[in-house]
Design a protein around this motif. Structure first.
Motif, mmCIF file in Angstrom:
data_model
loop_
_atom_site.group_PDB
_atom_site.id
_atom_site.type_symbol
_atom_site.label_atom_id
_atom_site.label_comp_id
_atom_site.label_asym_id
_atom_site.label_seq_id
_atom_site.Cartn_x
_atom_site.Cartn_y
_atom_site.Cartn_z
ATOM 1 N N LEU A 62 -79.283 -34.005 -16.282
ATOM 2 C CA LEU A 62 -79.048 -32.764 -15.561
ATOM 3 C C LEU A 62 -79.904 -32.686 -14.301
ATOM 4 C CD1 LEU A 62 -79.374 -30.429 -18.686
ATOM 5 C CD2 LEU A 62 -77.275 -31.475 -17.810
ATOM 6 N N PRO A 63 -79.335 -32.277 -13.172
ATOM 7 C CA PRO A 63 -80.156 -32.037 -11.981
ATOM 8 C C PRO A 63 -80.953 -30.749 -12.154
ATOM 9 C CG PRO A 63 -77.880 -31.446 -11.546
ATOM 10 C CD PRO A 63 -77.901 -32.019 -12.923
ATOM 11 N N VAL A 64 -82.258 -30.821 -11.965
ATOM 12 C CA VAL A 64 -83.118 -29.668 -12.231
ATOM 13 C C VAL A 64 -82.723 -28.470 -11.378
ATOM 14 C CG1 VAL A 64 -85.500 -28.823 -12.169
ATOM 15 C CG2 VAL A 64 -85.016 -31.135 -12.994
ATOM 16 N N THR A 65 -82.246 -28.725 -10.147
ATOM 17 C CA THR A 65 -81.849 -27.622 -9.272
ATOM 18 C C THR A 65 -80.403 -27.191 -9.495
ATOM 19 O OG1 THR A 65 -81.142 -29.173 -7.546
ATOM 20 C CG2 THR A 65 -83.429 -28.377 -7.468
ATOM 21 N N GLY A 66 -79.682 -27.923 -10.333
ATOM 22 C CA GLY A 66 -78.273 -27.621 -10.543
ATOM 23 C C GLY A 66 -77.342 -28.358 -9.608
ATOM 24 N N GLU A 67 -77.886 -29.278 -8.798
ATOM 25 C CA GLU A 67 -77.055 -30.012 -7.851
ATOM 26 C C GLU A 67 -77.590 -31.443 -7.705
ATOM 27 O OE1 GLU A 67 -75.424 -29.721 -3.220
ATOM 28 O OE2 GLU A 67 -76.560 -28.075 -4.131
ATOM 29 N N PHE A 68 -76.696 -32.420 -7.882
ATOM 30 C CA PHE A 68 -77.078 -33.821 -7.714
ATOM 31 C C PHE A 68 -77.242 -34.158 -6.234
ATOM 32 C CE2 PHE A 68 -74.803 -33.869 -11.785
ATOM 33 C CZ PHE A 68 -75.604 -34.698 -12.571
ATOM 34 N N SER A 69 -78.216 -35.002 -5.932
ATOM 35 C CA SER A 69 -78.291 -35.577 -4.590
ATOM 36 C C SER A 69 -77.214 -36.657 -4.471
ATOM 37 C CB SER A 69 -79.673 -36.189 -4.353
ATOM 38 O OG SER A 69 -79.808 -37.397 -5.096
ATOM 39 N N PRO A 70 -76.865 -37.081 -3.258
ATOM 40 C CA PRO A 70 -75.848 -38.133 -3.110
ATOM 41 C C PRO A 70 -76.186 -39.404 -3.890
ATOM 42 C CG PRO A 70 -76.207 -37.059 -1.010
ATOM 43 C CD PRO A 70 -77.250 -36.513 -1.943
ATOM 44 N N THR A 71 -77.435 -39.852 -3.854
ATOM 45 C CA THR A 71 -77.814 -41.064 -4.588
ATOM 46 C C THR A 71 -77.736 -40.844 -6.095
ATOM 47 O OG1 THR A 71 -79.271 -41.788 -2.803
ATOM 48 C CG2 THR A 71 -79.649 -42.753 -4.974
ATOM 49 N N GLN A 72 -78.227 -39.695 -6.555
ATOM 50 C CA GLN A 72 -78.142 -39.382 -7.985
ATOM 51 C C GLN A 72 -76.689 -39.356 -8.448
ATOM 52 O OE1 GLN A 72 -80.178 -35.636 -8.011
ATOM 53 N NE2 GLN A 72 -82.241 -36.556 -8.210
ATOM 54 N N ARG A 73 -75.826 -38.754 -7.659
ATOM 55 C CA ARG A 73 -74.418 -38.663 -8.040
ATOM 56 C C ARG A 73 -73.778 -40.055 -8.058
ATOM 57 N NH1 ARG A 73 -69.736 -34.864 -7.644
ATOM 58 N NH2 ARG A 73 -71.220 -33.175 -7.270
ATOM 59 N N LYS A 74 -74.132 -40.911 -7.126
ATOM 60 C CA LYS A 74 -73.569 -42.257 -7.086
ATOM 61 C C LYS A 74 -73.900 -43.028 -8.359
ATOM 62 C CE LYS A 74 -75.392 -45.442 -4.308
ATOM 63 N NZ LYS A 74 -75.656 -46.278 -3.098
ATOM 64 N N ILE A 75 -75.155 -42.943 -8.766
ATOM 65 C CA ILE A 75 -75.568 -43.641 -9.982
ATOM 66 C C ILE A 75 -74.953 -42.971 -11.217
ATOM 67 C CG2 ILE A 75 -77.554 -44.328 -11.381
ATOM 68 C CD1 ILE A 75 -79.199 -44.324 -8.756
ATOM 69 N N GLU B 17 -72.594 -29.411 -12.676
ATOM 70 C CA GLU B 17 -73.104 -28.474 -11.662
ATOM 71 C C GLU B 17 -72.506 -27.083 -11.853
ATOM 72 O OE1 GLU B 17 -73.959 -31.629 -7.986
ATOM 73 O OE2 GLU B 17 -72.067 -30.517 -8.070
ATOM 74 N N GLN B 18 -71.206 -27.019 -12.104
ATOM 75 C CA GLN B 18 -70.560 -25.714 -12.296
ATOM 76 C C GLN B 18 -71.060 -25.036 -13.567
ATOM 77 O OE1 GLN B 18 -66.386 -26.686 -12.253
ATOM 78 N NE2 GLN B 18 -66.295 -26.888 -10.023
ATOM 79 N N TRP B 19 -71.222 -25.816 -14.614
ATOM 80 C CA TRP B 19 -71.692 -25.285 -15.894
ATOM 81 C C TRP B 19 -73.101 -24.713 -15.759
ATOM 82 C CZ3 TRP B 19 -75.098 -28.493 -19.237
ATOM 83 C CH2 TRP B 19 -75.346 -27.918 -20.481
ATOM 84 N N MET B 20 -73.981 -25.451 -15.116
ATOM 85 C CA MET B 20 -75.355 -24.975 -14.956
ATOM 86 C C MET B 20 -75.416 -23.709 -14.108
ATOM 87 S SD MET B 20 -77.344 -28.630 -14.435
ATOM 88 C CE MET B 20 -78.987 -27.911 -14.432
#
Length: 530
Positions: free
Chosen positions: A361-374, A521-524
Motif C-alpha cells: 500500500l502507498p502510505v499517502t494513498g498514491e503510487f509514484s510512477p516507479t512504484q506503480r511500474k514495479i 488508491e481508490q479504496w484507500m
C-alpha cells in the motif's frame, strides 16, 4: 494469559512462622515460584471455599457441524494404518516466561482429527485403538477416544488453588460428556491414558500391537511411548520411521480440503480483509509515529482477536526498505509518507484455519510512477499464475508461470546480466535475486500447511479440486543493491491471494480486497474520506 500462579488474590500475612514455611536450603527449585503466595491454608478456609457454590447445570449439547467431517478424516487415517495404535497429542501449555504461558493452541493434526479448535484441552491425546476391520467407528478399523483431564469440581481444592487448571482461575471448560456429545467421540479421563497407550504394546511378530506416535508434540507422551518400546524390546530406530510415516500421512490428509474446511477458510479470509481495512484507516496516524509499523500491527491484531482466535502468524508490517526483508516481524520502523507499506497478515478463525494475504500500500494513498511500474509487474506475474491454475497441472507450474513474467520485466528493465532464456535455465536463475521465495504454499490449519507431505504430492503434486494455497509473487530491491537503478532501491512489493482449486479452474478467495494499483488508491481514499 494463563499461568501456574500469575496473580495471588489472598492477602494474608505470611512469614517464617507461617504454616508450611520451608527453609530455603530445603525447598525444591520448582516450588520456589510459589514463595510469593499468601493463600490461606487453614482447614476453616478450605471448608468455606468448598461450600455454597451453585451446582453445574446438566446440558444436552448439539453435535458440532465439524463432527461428521472429522469422523471422515479419522476413517481415512484408520484405513492407512490397520491393526496399529495411533497416538495424536494436542500438546501441553508452552511457557512464555517463568510461570506464564502462551495462550494454548493444539497441534494442527490433533485439531484436524478431533474437530477441536480455540484453546480447548491442553494435554489432551487422541488415541486410535485397532479393532476388527469394519467394526470400528463409522465402519473403520479403529475406535478413537479423546483423553483429557476433566476440570475438578467446585468442592475440591483444585477448583481454587490450581492456577493452570482450576475453574476459579481460568473459567469453566467443557467436560467429558459435553465433548462426547458435541464431537461424537468417546472421551476418557487422562488418568486412563497410560494403560490405553501401552497395553499389549510390543513387536508385531510376537503378537504385540505397533504404536505410531505423532512425535515432538508432547514430551510426556513421547516418554510414555518410548519407555513402552524399550520395555517391550521394540527397535527405536525403526519406530522413529513409523512415527515419521504417521506425521507424513496426517499432513498429506490436509492437501485437499473438505466443504467445512473451505467454509472456514472463507471465514478467516473475510476477517482478514476487514483487518486490512482497519490498517488503512490508521495509516495517517501511523505516519505520525516513530514506530508506525507497530500501529499497523496493533490495528490488525485487534481485528484478529475480535473476529478470530488469534493471528495465523506474526504480522509483517514492513514500510520502506523493511519491505525488502522477507520475514520482517520486528515492526518497529517508521511509516513514512512516500514509502510503501507491505502488509502480510492473516486472521486465524476459532476453528484455527488461517488466511494469508499480502497487499502493498502507498502510505499517502498514491503510487509514484516507479512504484506503480514495479507493482504492475508483480501484479502481471500474479495474474499469470492465476491463469495457470486448474486441476491436472503440477503445483510447481504455478511458480514457473509467475517467475517467467517477473524475469521478462527484469529483462525489459535491463537488470538481467544474461539473456532472458539463459536466466530462466536451471543453471541461470539470475532473476531470483529479486524474487528468492516460492510463489505458492498450501494453506489451512497452518499458514504453511501440509508441510510434512512428500515432495511428489506437494511440489510435484497434481492439483485437485479442494486444494487451497497462496499465489504471492514479489520483487524486492534493497537499499544496498547496486545492481538496480537508484529509484528502485528501497522498494519491496508482494501481492498475495488465497486460492481455491475448483472443478474447472480457480477461485480467488480474497478477491474482495482490491488488487490493482488503481483499485488500491481508490479504496484507500474511500476509507479516509468516510
Amino acid at each position: 494469559m494463563t499461568s501456574s500462579d500469575k496473580h495471588e488474590e489472598f492477602d494474608v500475612v505470611a512469614g517464617a512462622s507461617a504454616p508450611g514455611f520451608t527453609p530455603a536450603e530445603a525447598q525444591e527449585l520448582g516450588d520456589r515460584v510459589n514463595n510469593r503466595s499468601q493463600r490461606p491454608t487453614s482447614e476453616a478456609f478450605k471448608e468455606f471455599m468448598a461450600s455454597s457454590w451453585a451446582p453445574a447445570e446438566p446440558v444436552q449439547h448439539e453435535r458440532d457441524e465439524v463432527a461428521e467431517h472429522a469422523a471422515a478424516r479419522r476413517s481415512a487415517v484408520s484405513a492407512q494404518f490397520p491393526n496399529e495404535r495411533l497416538v495424536i497429542p494436542a500438546g501441553p501449555h508452552k511457557v512464555r516466561s517463568n510461570d506464564t504461558d502462551y495462550r494454548f493452541r493444539p497441534h494442527s493434526a490433533f485439531a484436524h482429527l478431533s474437530g477441536l479448535g480455540v484453546d480447548h484441552e491442553p494435554g489432551a491425546v487422541l488415541v486410535f485403538e485397532p479393532v476388527e476391520d469394519g467394526s470400528g467407528d463409522h465402519g473403520s478399523g479403529h475406535e478413537a477416544t479423546l483423553y483429557f483431564k476433566p476440570m475438578a469440581g467446585r468442592d475440591t481444592q483444585e477448583f481454587y488453588a490450581d492456577a493452570r487448571n482450576g475453574e476459579f482461575w481460568i473459567g469453566p471448560r467443557p467436560g467429558l460428556q459435553e465433548f462426547s456429545q458435541r464431537l461424537g467421540l468417546r472421551t476418557e479421563d487422562s488418568g486412563a491414558l497410560e494403560v490405553a497407550v501401552t497395553k499389549n504394546a510390543g513387536p508385531v511378530e510376537f503378537g504385540g500391537t505397533r504404536i505410531r506416535l505423532l512425535r515432538e508434540v508432547d514430551l510426556d507422551v513421547d516418554a510414555l511411548v518410548d519407555t513402552s518400546r524399550i520395555n517391550t524390546t521394540v527397535d527405536l530406530e525403526t519406530s522413529d520411521a513409523y512415527d515419521g510415516e504417521l506425521a507424513e500421512a496426517l499432513s498429506e490428509l490436509r492437501l485437499v480440503k473438505d466443504a467445512w474446511e473451505i467454509a472456514q477458510m472463507r471465514v478467516s479470509v473475510a476477517a482478514t480483509i476487514a483487518g486490512f481495512h482497519d490498517v488503512v484507516a490508521v495509516l495517517p496516524r501511523a505516519a505520525e509515529h516513530a514506530r508506525g509499523e507497530r500501529i499497523v500491527e496493533g490495528a490488525f491484531f485487534a481485528r484478529a482477536r475480535l473476529e478470530g482466535n488469534d493471528l495465523g502468524y506474526d504480522t509483517i508490517a514492513a514500510s520502506g526498505n523493511n519491505a525488502t526483508v522477507l520475514h520482517w516481524i520486528r515492526n518497529h520502523g517508521a511509516v513514512r509518507r512516500g514509502d510503501l507499506l507491505l502488509l502480510d497478515a492473516g486472521v486465524e478463525a476459532d476453528s484455527l484455519y488461517t488466511a494469508d494475504i499480502t497487499r502493498t500500500l502507498p502510505v499517502t494513498g498514491e503510487f509514484s510512477p516507479t512504484q506503480r511500474k514495479i507493482y504492475d509487474a508483480v501484479l502481471a506475474a500474479a495474474d499469470a499464475a492465476f491463469a495457470a491454475v486448474r486441476p491436472g497441472i503440477r503445483f510447481r507450474d504455478i511458480h514457473t508461470a509467475a517467475v517467467r513474467v517477473l524475469a521478462e520485466h527484469l529483462d525489459d528493465w535491463g537488470l538481467l546480466p544474461v539473456s532472458l532464456e539463459e536466466a530462466l535455465e536451471e543453471t541461470g536463475q539470475h532473476h531470483r535475486r529479486w524474487m528468492p521465495h516460492g510463489t505458492s504454499h498450501h494453506l489451512g490449519l497452518d499458514v504453511h500447511d501440509c508441510a510434512q507431505a512428500k515432495r511428489e504430492l506437494y511440489l510435484d503434486g497434481v492439483l485437485e479440486p479442494g486444494m487451497v494455497f497462496t499465489i504471492e509473487p514479489g520483487l524486492y530491491f534493497k537499499n544496498e543493491d547496486l545492481a538496480v537503478p537508484a529509484e528502485f532501491r528501497g522498494i519491496g512489493i508482494r501481492i498475495e491471494d488465497d486460492v481455491l482449486v475448483t472443478e474447472d479452474g480457480a477461485e480467488n478467495l480474497s478477491a474482495a480486497l482490491p488488487r490493482t494499483a488503481e483499485e488500491i488508491e481508490q479504496w484507500m481514499q474511500g476509507i479516509w474520506s468516510s
